[in-house]
Design a protein around this motif. Sequence first.
Motif, PDB file in Angstrom:
ATOM      1  N   UNK A 249       0.808  -1.224   0.000  1.00  0.00           N
ATOM      2  CA  UNK A 249       0.000   0.000   0.000  1.00  0.00           C
ATOM      3  C   UNK A 249       0.838   1.271   0.000  1.00  0.00           C
ATOM      4  N   UNK A 250       2.172   1.132  -0.127  1.00  0.00           N
ATOM      5  CA  UNK A 250       3.018   2.327  -0.148  1.00  0.00           C
ATOM      6  C   UNK A 250       3.099   2.926  -1.544  1.00  0.00           C
ATOM      7  N   UNK A 251       2.996   4.253  -1.660  1.00  0.00           N
ATOM      8  CA  UNK A 251       3.308   4.900  -2.942  1.00  0.00           C
ATOM      9  C   UNK A 251       4.797   4.739  -3.261  1.00  0.00           C
ATOM     10  N   UNK A 252       5.135   4.964  -4.531  1.00  0.00           N
ATOM     11  CA  UNK A 252       6.521   4.890  -4.982  1.00  0.00           C
ATOM     12  C   UNK A 252       6.957   6.257  -5.504  1.00  0.00           C
ATOM     13  N   UNK A 253       8.257   6.461  -5.514  1.00  0.00           N
ATOM     14  CA  UNK A 253       8.806   7.749  -5.940  1.00  0.00           C
ATOM     15  C   UNK A 253       8.991   7.745  -7.456  1.00  0.00           C
ATOM     16  N   UNK A 254       7.856   7.664  -8.150  1.00  0.00           N
ATOM     17  CA  UNK A 254       7.825   7.608  -9.605  1.00  0.00           C
ATOM     18  C   UNK A 254       6.708   8.524 -10.102  1.00  0.00           C
ATOM     19  N   UNK A 255       6.807   9.030 -11.333  1.00  0.00           N
ATOM     20  CA  UNK A 255       5.751   9.901 -11.862  1.00  0.00           C
ATOM     21  C   UNK A 255       4.386   9.224 -11.819  1.00  0.00           C
ATOM     22  N   UNK A 256       3.378   9.982 -11.447  1.00  0.00           N
ATOM     23  CA  UNK A 256       2.029   9.455 -11.389  1.00  0.00           C
ATOM     24  C   UNK A 256       1.649   8.824 -10.072  1.00  0.00           C
ATOM     25  N   UNK A 257       2.580   8.733  -9.131  1.00  0.00           N
ATOM     26  CA  UNK A 257       2.320   8.179  -7.789  1.00  0.00           C
ATOM     27  C   UNK A 257       1.765   6.762  -7.825  1.00  0.00           C
ATOM     28  N   UNK A 258       2.466   5.823  -8.487  1.00  0.00           N
ATOM     29  CA  UNK A 258       2.011   4.434  -8.454  1.00  0.00           C
ATOM     30  C   UNK A 258       2.167   3.859  -7.056  1.00  0.00           C
ATOM     31  N   UNK A 259       1.377   2.820  -6.764  1.00  0.00           N
ATOM     32  CA  UNK A 259       1.336   2.213  -5.431  1.00  0.00           C
ATOM     33  C   UNK A 259       1.636   0.723  -5.542  1.00  0.00           C
ATOM     34  N   UNK A 260       2.334   0.196  -4.546  1.00  0.00           N
ATOM     35  CA  UNK A 260       2.580  -1.246  -4.441  1.00  0.00           C
ATOM     36  C   UNK A 260       1.363  -1.889  -3.777  1.00  0.00           C
ATOM     37  N   UNK A 261       0.591  -2.658  -4.563  1.00  0.00           N
ATOM     38  CA  UNK A 261      -0.737  -3.095  -4.117  1.00  0.00           C
ATOM     39  C   UNK A 261      -0.840  -4.614  -4.029  1.00  0.00           C
ATOM     40  N   UNK A 262      -1.265  -5.159  -2.884  1.00  0.00           N
ATOM     41  CA  UNK A 262      -1.551  -6.592  -2.775  1.00  0.00           C
ATOM     42  C   UNK A 262      -2.709  -6.995  -3.681  1.00  0.00           C
ATOM     43  N   UNK A 263      -2.549  -8.149  -4.323  1.00  0.00           N
ATOM     44  CA  UNK A 263      -3.613  -8.682  -5.165  1.00  0.00           C
ATOM     45  C   UNK A 263      -3.797 -10.156  -4.843  1.00  0.00           C
TER      46      UNK A 263
END
Length: 355
Positions: A249-263
């Motif tokens: 659930x953490x955002x990443x330091x990349x354009x567009x603010x992608x998030x590391x999401x459990x699936x």
Amino acid sequence: MPADALTLTAAGPDGHPREVRLSSPDKVVWPATDHGPAITKADLAAYLDAVAVPMLRGLADRPVTLQRVRGGIEGEEFYSKNPPKGVPDFSRTTICTYPSGRSHPQLVVDDAATLLWTAQMGTVTWHPWPVRSGDNDHPDEVRIDLDPQPGRAFADVVEAARGLREVMTDAGLTPFVKTTGNRGVHVFAAVEPRLEFLEVRHAVIGLARELERRMPELVTTAWWKEERGSKIFVDYNQATRDRTLATAWSPRILPGAPVSVPLTWDRLGEVDPASLTVHTVPGLLAEHGDAWEGLHRDPGVVDAAYALWEADLERGLGELNFPPDHPKMPGEPPRVQPSKKVAEHWDEKGNRIEG
């Protein structure tokens, strides 16, 4: 007129509300892109409030390294292992020992108020250790990063992840998967904290090599990029002391603010990772819940995975390279790019021969 500061209220470690001051709430952290408007410091705080419950499952009771920025993601980026100055009196730290043998405290993010305070300090990505604060030497999680090389589609990563799931399941583990917030995936499994870092790392190498045997055209354990070709790197070194991955659930330091999401494993191939951002993830969480809620419900043991490592030793396969900031380890291959290696400069144990 822009606000100078906001006072936010969130639950502290005792469950009681705590106040957290958020300065410069209108400061842009992620600039606008074609996929969404700019995200301010206040927007990030609102996102963290929306995902705090599942996010804290991955953070609480663990040492956390903070990936911080000055001036938003286009400004200066740095990692905080020492707690930032001004840690609230309701937050706590734990002592960690690093590969150098040096020890110092790291912050533990147990509660929503501490989480918001770290955002106030410019944190955009949270990296917890795979250990609990009461025992920082025995991991309770196996973590593997599947890192695609240029030219690989996300569908290839999904195929590799499903292969890794089979390998880990065969070894008695229960794997869980999440997007990285970039091009790869992270696969985790909860384990009983009985073995220390080096032993867990060897168990992970055992899993990685078994996956490489089953999918030789798709994945590789080659540490050096020049040897990977277009294959997906099974990053076994994420099991090394002081190596961390972005928490769920953490955002990443990349354009567009992608998030590391459990699936769930069923949804892994159905979701476009690029669609999972600070803008969209709160709605996804509300609709689907936390796919990792049961991660630590029934921890496994790494014995069978470690047995794969031992079987490889009998086959003549030995140690693999450690990260460059790690002390040189017994049996480790030479720390030199294969294309630059001159055979007569190295002995049979991988040590440089000084002239």
